[in-house]
Design an enzyme around this catalytic site. Structure first.
Site, PDB file in Angstrom:
ATOM      1  N   ASP A 109      58.669  -8.826  -7.139  1.00 30.89           N
ATOM      2  CA  ASP A 109      59.092  -8.978  -8.533  1.00 30.89           C
ATOM      3  C   ASP A 109      60.597  -9.174  -8.721  1.00 30.89           C
ATOM      4  O   ASP A 109      61.109  -9.009  -9.827  1.00 30.89           O
ATOM      5  CB  ASP A 109      58.645  -7.748  -9.352  1.00 30.89           C
ATOM      6  CG  ASP A 109      57.146  -7.776  -9.610  1.00 30.89           C
ATOM      7  OD1 ASP A 109      56.613  -8.872  -9.840  1.00 30.89           O
ATOM      8  OD2 ASP A 109      56.528  -6.700  -9.580  1.00 30.89           O
ATOM      9  N   ASP A 167      50.982 -13.790 -11.038  1.00 38.65           N
ATOM     10  CA  ASP A 167      52.303 -13.397 -11.552  1.00 38.65           C
ATOM     11  C   ASP A 167      53.430 -13.759 -10.573  1.00 38.65           C
ATOM     12  O   ASP A 167      54.569 -14.015 -10.957  1.00 38.65           O
ATOM     13  CB  ASP A 167      52.394 -11.882 -11.797  1.00 38.65           C
ATOM     14  CG  ASP A 167      51.094 -11.221 -12.169  1.00 38.65           C
ATOM     15  OD1 ASP A 167      50.039 -11.750 -11.805  1.00 38.65           O
ATOM     16  OD2 ASP A 167      51.125 -10.164 -12.800  1.00 38.65           O
TER      17      ASP A 167
HETATM   18  N1  GLY Z   1      53.355  -8.773 -13.510  1.00 37.53           N
HETATM   19  C1  GLY Z   1      52.556  -7.744 -14.025  1.00 37.53           C
HETATM   20  C2  GLY Z   1      51.890  -8.083 -15.290  1.00 37.53           C
HETATM   21  O1  GLY Z   1      51.915  -9.200 -15.764  1.00 37.53           O
HETATM   22  O2  GLY Z   1      51.278  -7.184 -15.855  1.00 37.53           O
END
Ligand code: GLY
Length: 386
Positions: A109, A167
Site C-alpha cells: 500500500d 486494490d
Molecule cells: N484497499 C483496501 C480497501 O479498498 O478497502
C-alpha cells in the site's frame, strides 16, 4: 401535463434528464470548517483520521496503516482548490510524518500512503527530498515483486499463498512515475508485468472483477479467484470495480497501451450498468449482494469511480458519456444524503461508505479515502478541459 406523464414523455422522446453541477463551493466551505475543527481537536500530525468506530468515536491510525496518506492528500487538494497557504502548511506537516514508511516492505500500500502525499509535495515544491522518499518507497514496493508470478504480493497473511488484490493496481502509479523520475526502467517493467498478470485473470466475461487472485509463488500458477471484502467469490465488490476503472485508466495514460484503455472502459461500463439497474449513481457495497436494497451503500466506491471516469473521459472523447456520469455521481455526493453538516460526522466530509462488510468493520461510516477521491474528483472536475 402531470409529472409522471411529463417524465414518460421525456423518456420516450429520448430527452436526457439534466444533471446538476456538483456544489464545489459548498464542499470547500465544509472541508475548511471540518479540517479547522479537526486540527484544533487532534493536533498530533503523527495520527491520521481513518473512519468512525462502532461507538461513534473517531478512528485514528498510525503511519503504517494503509489509509494514513489520505488525510495529507486531502489537505493538498484543499490547498489546490482554495489556494490558501495555511492548507499547504498543514499538508506538508501531514506528509512529512509519513516518511519512515518508505522503508516498509511489509505492505503493497505504499502508493496509497506515500504517492498521495509526497508526490503532491514534490510537484508543488520541487524539493528533491520528497522525490528521494518516493524513489526509496518504490524500491520497497518493488521488493514485493515475484518474477514467477509476475506481480507484486499484496498481503502476507494466511490462508492466502500469494494474494494479488485488485486494490494493488493503485500502487503502480508510483512505480510508473519512479521509472520516469529515476530513469530506472525496472520500475516500469514491474508495473507493466503486474498489470498484465492482473489483466489476464481479474475480469469475468462481463468485465466485473474478482477481488483476490491467489497464486502459487513457486510456479506462478493461479490457485483461486475469490473475495475478501465483497459478498462472495463470484460477486463484484463495488470498490474493487472502482479501483479497476481508476487504475486501468492511469495505466493507459502512462503506457499508451490501448488494451488498458479498453479494459478501463469495460470496467466502467460494468460499474455504470449496475448503478443504472439500481437507479442510483452511488453503488451498494457489492453489486450482487442478494440483500439489496437492504445493504449499505459505498460512497467511497462512487468517489473513486467518479475520479477515474473524469480522467477516462479525456481519452475517449465524445464516444461515451463518462463525463456526465461522473458529474451525476459527484452531484449525488453533494446532496444532504451524503455530504455531512459542519461539526458532525467526526469531521469527515462524506457519509455512507463501507470498508469491510464481511468482518462487520466500517459498515455505513465515513471513510477518509472516500473524502480523498471526492476532493480529487472535484479538483479534476474544476480543471476539466473539454
Ligand atoms: N484497499 C483496501 C480497501 O479498498 O478497502
Amino acid at each position: 401535463m402531470g409529472y409522471v406523464c411529463m417524465l414518460l414523455f421525456c423518456l420516450s422522446a429520448g430527452v436526457k434528464a439534466q444533471v446538476t453541477k456538483p456544489a464545489i463551493g459548498k464542499v470547500l466551505n465544509l472541508a475548511e470548517q471540518q479540517y479547522k475543527s479537526y486540527l484544533k481537536q487532534y493536533p498530533d500530525a503523527a495520527l491520521y483520521p481513518r473512519s468512525v468506530n462502532k461507538d461513534g468515536s473517531i478512528r485514528l491510525v498510525k503511519s503504517k496503516d494503509w489509509t494514513s496518506g489520505f488525510f495529507g492528500g486531502n489537505l493538498w487538494y484543499l490547498f489546490y482548490l482554495t489556494g490558501k497557504g495555511k492548507w499547504k502548511n498543514e499538508a506538508i506537516r501531514y506528509t512529512e510524518t509519513l516518511e519512515n514508511e518508505k522503508y516498509n516492505k511489509t505492505t503493497h500500500d505504499l502508493g496509497f500512503v506515500l504517492y498521495n502525499t509526497f508526490y503532491k509535495a514534490y510537484q508543488t515544491t520541487h524539493n528533491n527530498r520528497y522525490k528521494e522518499v518516493l524513489l526509496e518507497a518504490s524500491k520497497s514496493l518493488s521488493s514485493r515483486f515475484n518474477p514467477k508470478v509476475g506481480a507484486i504480493r499484496s498481503w502476507d497473511f494466511k490462508p492466502f499463498k500469494y494474494p494479488v488484490i485488485v486494490d494493488n493496481l493503485m500502487n503502480l502509479e508510483m512505480l510508473l512515475w519512479a521509472a520516469k523520475a529515476s530513469g530506472d526502467s525496472s520500475f516500469y517493467r514491474i508495473a507493466v508485468s503486474h498489470a498484465d498478470v492482473d489483466l489476464k485473470y481479474r475480469f469475468r466475461p462481463d468485465h466485473s472483477t474478482y477481488h483476490v487472485l491467489d497464486f502459487n509463488p513457486e510456479n506462478g500458477e493461479l490457485i483461486k479467484k475469490q473475495t475478501f471484502q465483497g459478498y462472495a467469490d463470484g460477486s463484484c465488490w463495488a470498490r474493487g470495480q472502482a479501483w479497476a476503472i481508476y487504475a486501468y485508466t492511469f495505466l493507459y495514460r502512462e503506457t499508451r497501451d490501448p488494451k488498458y484503455l479498453l479494459q478501463a472502459e469495460a470496467a466502467a461500463d460494468y460499474f455504470l450498468s449496475q448503478t443504472d439497474l439500481a437507479q442510483d449513481p452511488i453503488p451498494f457495497r457489492d453489486f450482487n449482494d442478494p440483500e439489496i436494497p437492504n445493504v449499505s451503500k459505498d460512497a467511497s466506491a462512487a468517489a473513486v469511480a467518479a475520479s477515474g471516469l473524469l480522467e477516462l473521459s479525456t481519452y475517449v472523447g465524445t464516444k461515451t458519456n463518462y463525463y456526465d456520469r461522473a458529474q451525476a455521481i459527484l452531484s449525488a455526493l453533494c446532496t444532504d444524503e451524503y455530504l455531512a453538516k459542519a461539526g458532525t460526522n467526526q469531521y469527515f466530509l462524506l457519509k455512507h461508505s463501507t470498508g469491510h462488510r464481511p468482518h462487520q468493520d466500517e459498515v455505513d461510516v465515513p471513510l477518509i479515502y472516500a473524502d480523498y477521491y471526492f476532493l480529487e474528483a472535484l479538483y479534476r472536475y474544476q480543471h476539466y478541459k473539454k
